[in-house]
Design a protein around this motif. Structure first.
Motif, PDB file in Angstrom:
ATOM      1  N   GLN A   1      -6.777   6.666   7.656  1.00 38.80           N
ATOM      2  CA  GLN A   1      -6.653   6.785   9.113  1.00 38.80           C
ATOM      3  C   GLN A   1      -5.279   6.315   9.586  1.00 38.80           C
ATOM      4  O   GLN A   1      -4.758   6.821  10.573  1.00 38.80           O
ATOM      5  N   ALA A   2      -4.699   5.370   8.883  1.00 39.09           N
ATOM      6  CA  ALA A   2      -3.375   4.864   9.231  1.00 39.09           C
ATOM      7  C   ALA A   2      -2.268   5.720   8.613  1.00 39.09           C
ATOM      8  O   ALA A   2      -1.092   5.395   8.748  1.00 39.09           O
ATOM      9  N   ASN A   3      -2.659   6.795   7.927  1.00 36.85           N
ATOM     10  CA  ASN A   3      -1.711   7.707   7.276  1.00 36.85           C
ATOM     11  C   ASN A   3      -0.803   7.000   6.285  1.00 36.85           C
ATOM     12  O   ASN A   3       0.422   7.133   6.329  1.00 36.85           O
ATOM     13  N   ALA A   4      -1.411   6.234   5.399  1.00 35.54           N
ATOM     14  CA  ALA A   4      -0.642   5.508   4.380  1.00 35.54           C
ATOM     15  C   ALA A   4       0.186   6.484   3.556  1.00 35.54           C
ATOM     16  O   ALA A   4      -0.303   7.530   3.131  1.00 35.54           O
ATOM     17  N   SER A   5       1.429   6.123   3.344  1.00 38.41           N
ATOM     18  CA  SER A   5       2.358   6.951   2.580  1.00 38.41           C
ATOM     19  C   SER A   5       2.683   6.263   1.257  1.00 38.41           C
ATOM     20  O   SER A   5       2.343   5.091   1.046  1.00 38.41           O
ATOM     21  N   VAL A   6       3.392   6.963   0.402  1.00 40.80           N
ATOM     22  CA  VAL A   6       3.805   6.361  -0.862  1.00 40.80           C
ATOM     23  C   VAL A   6       4.765   5.197  -0.611  1.00 40.80           C
ATOM     24  O   VAL A   6       4.758   4.208  -1.351  1.00 40.80           O
ATOM     25  N   GLU A   7       5.556   5.275   0.464  1.00 38.16           N
ATOM     26  CA  GLU A   7       6.431   4.142   0.811  1.00 38.16           C
ATOM     27  C   GLU A   7       5.593   2.928   1.210  1.00 38.16           C
ATOM     28  O   GLU A   7       5.909   1.800   0.832  1.00 38.16           O
ATOM     29  N   ASP A   8       4.531   3.166   1.994  1.00 35.32           N
ATOM     30  CA  ASP A   8       3.612   2.082   2.357  1.00 35.32           C
ATOM     31  C   ASP A   8       2.982   1.493   1.093  1.00 35.32           C
ATOM     32  O   ASP A   8       2.815   0.270   0.979  1.00 35.32           O
ATOM     33  N   ALA A   9       2.621   2.366   0.153  1.00 36.95           N
ATOM     34  CA  ALA A   9       1.998   1.919  -1.090  1.00 36.95           C
ATOM     35  C   ALA A   9       2.950   1.042  -1.892  1.00 36.95           C
ATOM     36  O   ALA A   9       2.546   0.001  -2.421  1.00 36.95           O
ATOM     37  N   ARG A  10       4.206   1.438  -1.952  1.00 38.08           N
ATOM     38  CA  ARG A  10       5.178   0.629  -2.703  1.00 38.08           C
ATOM     39  C   ARG A  10       5.364  -0.744  -2.066  1.00 38.08           C
ATOM     40  O   ARG A  10       5.396  -1.766  -2.751  1.00 38.08           O
ATOM     41  N   GLU A  11       5.496  -0.775  -0.749  1.00 37.50           N
ATOM     42  CA  GLU A  11       5.657  -2.067  -0.069  1.00 37.50           C
ATOM     43  C   GLU A  11       4.387  -2.904  -0.172  1.00 37.50           C
ATOM     44  O   GLU A  11       4.439  -4.113  -0.388  1.00 37.50           O
ATOM     45  N   GLY A  12       3.232  -2.253  -0.002  1.00 35.45           N
ATOM     46  CA  GLY A  12       1.963  -2.965  -0.123  1.00 35.45           C
ATOM     47  C   GLY A  12       1.774  -3.569  -1.504  1.00 35.45           C
ATOM     48  O   GLY A  12       1.296  -4.700  -1.640  1.00 35.45           O
ATOM     49  N   LEU A  13       2.162  -2.833  -2.520  1.00 37.48           N
ATOM     50  CA  LEU A  13       2.047  -3.334  -3.883  1.00 37.48           C
ATOM     51  C   LEU A  13       2.863  -4.613  -4.055  1.00 37.48           C
ATOM     52  O   LEU A  13       2.395  -5.577  -4.655  1.00 37.48           O
ATOM     53  N   LEU A  14       4.049  -4.642  -3.493  1.00 36.96           N
ATOM     54  CA  LEU A  14       4.880  -5.846  -3.579  1.00 36.96           C
ATOM     55  C   LEU A  14       4.196  -7.039  -2.931  1.00 36.96           C
ATOM     56  O   LEU A  14       4.324  -8.171  -3.394  1.00 36.96           O
ATOM     57  N   ARG A  15       3.457  -6.808  -1.863  1.00 39.62           N
ATOM     58  CA  ARG A  15       2.765  -7.883  -1.145  1.00 39.62           C
ATOM     59  C   ARG A  15       1.465  -8.304  -1.803  1.00 39.62           C
ATOM     60  O   ARG A  15       0.933  -9.373  -1.519  1.00 39.62           O
ATOM     61  N   SER A  16       0.903  -7.438  -2.628  1.00 40.07           N
ATOM     62  CA  SER A  16      -0.451  -7.637  -3.155  1.00 40.07           C
ATOM     63  C   SER A  16      -0.579  -8.752  -4.179  1.00 40.07           C
ATOM     64  O   SER A  16      -1.670  -9.289  -4.369  1.00 40.07           O
ATOM     65  N   GLY A  17       0.500  -9.066  -4.878  1.00 39.21           N
ATOM     66  CA  GLY A  17       0.416 -10.060  -5.946  1.00 39.21           C
ATOM     67  C   GLY A  17      -0.095  -9.481  -7.257  1.00 39.21           C
ATOM     68  O   GLY A  17      -0.312 -10.214  -8.220  1.00 39.21           O
ATOM     69  N   VAL A  18      -0.286  -8.168  -7.302  1.00 38.18           N
ATOM     70  CA  VAL A  18      -0.753  -7.509  -8.520  1.00 38.18           C
ATOM     71  C   VAL A  18       0.470  -7.044  -9.311  1.00 38.18           C
ATOM     72  O   VAL A  18       1.405  -6.482  -8.736  1.00 38.18           O
ATOM     73  N   LYS A  19       0.456  -7.303 -10.607  1.00 35.29           N
ATOM     74  CA  LYS A  19       1.575  -6.893 -11.455  1.00 35.29           C
ATOM     75  C   LYS A  19       1.730  -5.371 -11.391  1.00 35.29           C
ATOM     76  O   LYS A  19       0.736  -4.638 -11.409  1.00 35.29           O
ATOM     77  N   PRO A  20       2.958  -4.890 -11.344  1.00 34.76           N
ATOM     78  CA  PRO A  20       3.193  -3.446 -11.238  1.00 34.76           C
ATOM     79  C   PRO A  20       2.714  -2.643 -12.443  1.00 34.76           C
ATOM     80  O   PRO A  20       2.623  -1.420 -12.368  1.00 34.76           O
TER      81      PRO A  20
END
Length: 128
Positions: A46-65
């Motif tokens: 619904q928020a129209n998450a993009s691959v750029e959002d995914a990359r930034e979110g991953l950095l914030r998540s604390g999960v190893k890439p």
């Protein structure tokens, strides 16, 4: 608003720490965890998450890439990849939750700044 919706949106808006939400998520039964993962994906869509959002979110998540949810989420198309993340085995649910909530937080912040700036009537954007 359901408690799961509130918790997810509190994390997205900085009103709750991701680690607190992860502790709550971890306390749920597997079927409830899966349902929450579906909710987060729906919100991110619904928020129209993009691959750029995914990359930034991953950095914030604390999960190893290199972890499976992380590898999946940064590929396009984002919606299809989110579907793959929620279909990972239960042992991946907590990492998937961290990644998906973080991606949603980034996408929703962008949405609040653009589409909802000034006169938003969404209950989930007006938590008090």
């Amino acid at each position: 608003m359901k408690s799961s919706e509130r918790i997810i949106n509190e994390v997205a808006q900085g009103g709750r720490a991701l680690d607190d939400a992860v502790a709550w998520f971890s306390s749920l039964e597997q079927d409830q965890q899966r349902a929450v993962l579906h909710e987060v994906v729906r919100f991110a869509m619904q928020a129209n998450a993009s691959v750029e959002d995914a990359r930034e979110g991953l950095l914030r998540s604390g999960v190893k890439p290199t972890m499976t949810p992380a590898v999946l989420i940064i590929r396009e198309p984002t919606v299809e990849q989110m579907g793959k993340v929620i279909n990972l085995p239960p042992g991946e649910y907590v990492k998937s939750f961290r990644v998906l909530v973080s991606v949603f937080a980034v996408a929703d912040a962008r949405r609040r700044e653009t589409d909802c700036r000034g006169s938003c009537g969404h209950a989930w954007h007006n938590l008090s």
